[in-house]
Scaffold this motif. Structure first.
Motif, PDB file in Angstrom:
ATOM      1  N   CYS A  19      38.614  34.338  35.951  1.00  9.93           N
ATOM      2  CA  CYS A  19      38.507  33.232  36.923  1.00  9.93           C
ATOM      3  C   CYS A  19      38.217  33.681  38.342  1.00  9.93           C
ATOM      4  CB  CYS A  19      39.793  32.411  36.922  1.00  9.93           C
ATOM      5  SG  CYS A  19      40.144  31.613  35.361  1.00  9.93           S
ATOM      6  N   VAL A  20      38.171  34.975  38.601  1.00  7.63           N
ATOM      7  CA  VAL A  20      37.894  35.440  39.953  1.00  7.63           C
ATOM      8  C   VAL A  20      36.432  35.174  40.283  1.00  7.63           C
ATOM      9  CG1 VAL A  20      39.731  37.172  39.906  1.00  7.63           C
ATOM     10  CG2 VAL A  20      37.406  37.816  39.229  1.00  7.63           C
ATOM     11  N   PRO A  21      36.113  34.947  41.558  1.00  6.88           N
ATOM     12  CA  PRO A  21      34.719  34.645  41.921  1.00  6.88           C
ATOM     13  C   PRO A  21      33.698  35.673  41.439  1.00  6.88           C
ATOM     14  CG  PRO A  21      36.153  34.106  43.746  1.00  6.88           C
ATOM     15  CD  PRO A  21      37.014  34.802  42.706  1.00  6.88           C
ATOM     16  N   ALA A  22      34.097  36.943  41.338  1.00  3.31           N
ATOM     17  CA  ALA A  22      33.167  37.966  40.843  1.00  3.31           C
ATOM     18  C   ALA A  22      32.716  37.643  39.424  1.00  3.31           C
ATOM     19  CB  ALA A  22      33.811  39.349  40.895  1.00  3.31           C
ATOM     20  N   GLU A  23      33.651  37.258  38.572  1.00  2.00           N
ATOM     21  CA  GLU A  23      33.290  36.934  37.186  1.00  2.00           C
ATOM     22  C   GLU A  23      32.549  35.610  37.102  1.00  2.00           C
ATOM     23  OE1 GLU A  23      33.244  39.027  34.815  1.00  2.00           O
ATOM     24  OE2 GLU A  23      34.310  40.525  35.995  1.00  2.00           O
ATOM     25  N   LEU A  24      32.948  34.642  37.941  1.00  2.00           N
ATOM     26  CA  LEU A  24      32.212  33.374  37.961  1.00  2.00           C
ATOM     27  C   LEU A  24      30.774  33.624  38.391  1.00  2.00           C
ATOM     28  CD1 LEU A  24      34.833  30.963  39.594  1.00  2.00           C
ATOM     29  CD2 LEU A  24      34.339  31.293  37.165  1.00  2.00           C
ATOM     30  N   GLY A  25      30.586  34.495  39.393  1.00  2.00           N
ATOM     31  CA  GLY A  25      29.242  34.803  39.875  1.00  2.00           C
ATOM     32  C   GLY A  25      28.378  35.502  38.847  1.00  2.00           C
ATOM     33  N   MET A  26      28.982  36.307  37.995  1.00  2.00           N
ATOM     34  CA  MET A  26      28.215  37.048  36.986  1.00  2.00           C
ATOM     35  C   MET A  26      28.096  36.317  35.654  1.00  2.00           C
ATOM     36  SD  MET A  26      29.232  41.049  37.540  1.00  2.00           S
ATOM     37  CE  MET A  26      30.951  40.843  37.169  1.00  2.00           C
ATOM     38  N   ARG A  27      29.117  35.536  35.274  1.00  2.00           N
ATOM     39  CA  ARG A  27      29.181  35.009  33.918  1.00  2.00           C
ATOM     40  C   ARG A  27      29.134  33.495  33.801  1.00  2.00           C
ATOM     41  NH1 ARG A  27      32.034  38.880  30.293  1.00  2.00           N
ATOM     42  NH2 ARG A  27      32.449  40.734  31.507  1.00  2.00           N
ATOM     43  N   SER A  28      29.429  32.783  34.877  1.00  2.00           N
ATOM     44  CA  SER A  28      29.608  31.336  34.749  1.00  2.00           C
ATOM     45  C   SER A  28      28.406  30.571  35.278  1.00  2.00           C
ATOM     46  CB  SER A  28      30.862  30.902  35.520  1.00  2.00           C
ATOM     47  OG  SER A  28      31.082  29.526  35.348  1.00  2.00           O
ATOM     48  N   HIS A  73      48.565  32.862  39.682  1.00  2.00           N
ATOM     49  CA  HIS A  73      47.202  32.557  40.111  1.00  2.00           C
ATOM     50  C   HIS A  73      46.696  31.258  39.490  1.00  2.00           C
ATOM     51  CE1 HIS A  73      47.084  36.805  41.283  1.00  2.00           C
ATOM     52  NE2 HIS A  73      45.968  36.559  41.927  1.00  2.00           N
ATOM     53  N   MET A  74      46.973  31.063  38.212  1.00  2.25           N
ATOM     54  CA  MET A  74      46.419  29.894  37.514  1.00  2.25           C
ATOM     55  C   MET A  74      46.926  28.593  38.112  1.00  2.25           C
ATOM     56  SD  MET A  74      44.080  30.905  35.588  1.00  2.25           S
ATOM     57  CE  MET A  74      43.685  29.295  34.931  1.00  2.25           C
ATOM     58  N   ASP A  75      48.108  28.597  38.697  1.00  2.25           N
ATOM     59  CA  ASP A  75      48.608  27.388  39.341  1.00  2.25           C
ATOM     60  C   ASP A  75      47.626  26.912  40.408  1.00  2.25           C
ATOM     61  OD1 ASP A  75      50.832  27.424  37.720  1.00  2.25           O
ATOM     62  OD2 ASP A  75      52.219  28.061  39.290  1.00  2.25           O
ATOM     63  N   PHE A  76      47.223  27.813  41.308  1.00  2.00           N
ATOM     64  CA  PHE A  76      46.315  27.364  42.363  1.00  2.00           C
ATOM     65  C   PHE A  76      44.857  27.374  41.943  1.00  2.00           C
ATOM     66  CE2 PHE A  76      47.462  31.732  43.832  1.00  2.00           C
ATOM     67  CZ  PHE A  76      46.222  32.343  43.809  1.00  2.00           C
ATOM     68  N   ILE A  77      44.514  28.061  40.872  1.00  4.29           N
ATOM     69  CA  ILE A  77      43.145  27.982  40.348  1.00  4.29           C
ATOM     70  C   ILE A  77      42.940  26.639  39.647  1.00  4.29           C
ATOM     71  CG2 ILE A  77      41.617  28.903  38.545  1.00  4.29           C
ATOM     72  CD1 ILE A  77      42.601  31.710  39.383  1.00  4.29           C
ATOM     73  N   SER A  78      43.928  26.202  38.903  1.00  5.90           N
ATOM     74  CA  SER A  78      43.826  24.940  38.159  1.00  5.90           C
ATOM     75  C   SER A  78      43.864  23.715  39.059  1.00  5.90           C
ATOM     76  CB  SER A  78      44.955  24.838  37.137  1.00  5.90           C
ATOM     77  OG  SER A  78      44.883  25.897  36.229  1.00  5.90           O
ATOM     78  N   GLY A  84      46.605  23.226  49.033  1.00  2.00           N
ATOM     79  CA  GLY A  84      45.924  23.151  50.320  1.00  2.00           C
ATOM     80  C   GLY A  84      44.595  23.863  50.381  1.00  2.00           C
ATOM     81  N   PHE A  85      44.051  24.230  49.222  1.00  2.34           N
ATOM     82  CA  PHE A  85      42.747  24.892  49.183  1.00  2.34           C
ATOM     83  C   PHE A  85      41.646  23.875  48.886  1.00  2.34           C
ATOM     84  CE2 PHE A  85      45.633  28.314  47.464  1.00  2.34           C
ATOM     85  CZ  PHE A  85      45.632  29.082  48.609  1.00  2.34           C
ATOM     86  N   VAL A  86      40.454  24.116  49.412  1.00  2.00           N
ATOM     87  CA  VAL A  86      39.316  23.273  49.053  1.00  2.00           C
ATOM     88  C   VAL A  86      38.669  23.763  47.767  1.00  2.00           C
ATOM     89  CG1 VAL A  86      38.803  22.516  51.404  1.00  2.00           C
ATOM     90  CG2 VAL A  86      37.688  24.551  50.516  1.00  2.00           C
ATOM     91  N   THR A  87      38.866  25.056  47.458  1.00  2.00           N
ATOM     92  CA  THR A  87      38.277  25.619  46.250  1.00  2.00           C
ATOM     93  C   THR A  87      39.034  26.856  45.795  1.00  2.00           C
ATOM     94  OG1 THR A  87      36.243  26.490  45.237  1.00  2.00           O
ATOM     95  CG2 THR A  87      36.616  27.041  47.547  1.00  2.00           C
ATOM     96  N   SER A  88      38.998  27.081  44.499  1.00  4.62           N
ATOM     97  CA  SER A  88      39.511  28.328  43.939  1.00  4.62           C
ATOM     98  C   SER A  88      38.386  29.075  43.230  1.00  4.62           C
ATOM     99  CB  SER A  88      40.640  28.044  42.943  1.00  4.62           C
ATOM    100  OG  SER A  88      40.160  27.261  41.872  1.00  4.62           O
ATOM    101  N   LYS A  89      37.181  28.560  43.340  1.00  4.65           N
ATOM    102  CA  LYS A  89      36.040  29.177  42.673  1.00  4.65           C
ATOM    103  C   LYS A  89      35.198  30.026  43.614  1.00  4.65           C
ATOM    104  CE  LYS A  89      35.706  25.491  39.257  1.00  4.65           C
ATOM    105  NZ  LYS A  89      36.537  26.169  38.313  1.00  4.65           N
ATOM    106  N   VAL A  90      35.042  29.599  44.841  1.00  3.58           N
ATOM    107  CA  VAL A  90      34.187  30.282  45.811  1.00  3.58           C
ATOM    108  C   VAL A  90      35.050  31.162  46.705  1.00  3.58           C
ATOM    109  CG1 VAL A  90      32.529  29.961  47.695  1.00  3.58           C
ATOM    110  CG2 VAL A  90      32.580  28.343  45.783  1.00  3.58           C
ATOM    111  N   ALA A  91      34.650  32.428  46.851  1.00  2.00           N
ATOM    112  CA  ALA A  91      35.359  33.332  47.759  1.00  2.00           C
ATOM    113  C   ALA A  91      35.008  32.997  49.199  1.00  2.00           C
ATOM    114  CB  ALA A  91      34.976  34.779  47.453  1.00  2.00           C
ATOM    115  N   CYS A  92      35.923  33.258  50.092  1.00  2.00           N
ATOM    116  CA  CYS A  92      35.663  33.029  51.517  1.00  2.00           C
ATOM    117  C   CYS A  92      34.552  33.963  52.008  1.00  2.00           C
ATOM    118  CB  CYS A  92      36.941  33.259  52.317  1.00  2.00           C
ATOM    119  SG  CYS A  92      36.740  33.064  54.095  1.00  2.00           S
TER     120      CYS A  92
END
Length: 160
Positions: A19-28, A73-78, A84-92
């Motif tokens: 679920c980290v942005p690196a894996e989303l960027g490469m695989r998702s 981590h999954m608590d705030f990713i889900s 208070g986050f706008v996203t858990s998918k995109v890195a700052c």
């Protein structure tokens, strides 16, 4: 470690690898976590807890404490908005899809407010996300800490 004198060792399991942005960027392609990496973490973490439980049983105390980083981590990713986050998918800070490619460099995209992002860079939680993680280590339930949280350990150690 125990034989060298360690009496309390906090062992952190793996976080949500898929679920980290690196894996989303490469695989998702649709923002979904990479299932094979999530499965690997889901297999590893319970085995780590069991191994530490076995070590504690052998030693006869609660020396090794497991921190469930994946659940923290999954608590705030889900549900990033609940934290208070706008996203858990995109890195700052990063490049490419989800700002998940490469390292955070002067050439990277940089978000205007890092407190609104669950991830600072393609792999690491933001400072605000780390504060939530530390709160769980300090006072979280057995959902996050096994066999007990750090506040309980410190209270026990203060009376021994």
């Amino acid at each position: 470690m125990y034989d060298l004198g360690a009496r309390r060792v906090l062992v952190t399991g793996t976080g949500p690898l898929g679920c980290v942005p690196a894996e989303l960027g490469m695989r998702s392609r649709n923002g979904q976590c990479a299932p094979e990496l999530q499965q690997a973490a889901a297999l590893f973490n319970p085995q780590l807890v069991q191994m530490l439980t076995n070590l504690n049983t052998k030693i006869g105390g609660h020396v090794f404490i497991a921190a469930n980083a994946q659940q923290m981590h999954m608590d705030f990713i889900s549900d990033p908005q609940a934290y208070g986050f706008v996203t858990s998918k995109v890195a700052c800070c990063g490049q490419g899809p989800y700002n998940g490619i490469g390292l955070c460099t002067p050439a990277s995209n940089l978000c205007p407010n890092r407190d609104l992002y669950a991830f600072w860079d393609p792999f690491h939680p933001s400072e605000k996300a780390n504060k939530f993680i530390v709160q769980q280590i300090m006072s979280g339930s057995n959902k996050y800490m096994n066999p007990m949280n750090l506040s309980t350990i410190m209270a026990l150690d203060s009376i021994e």
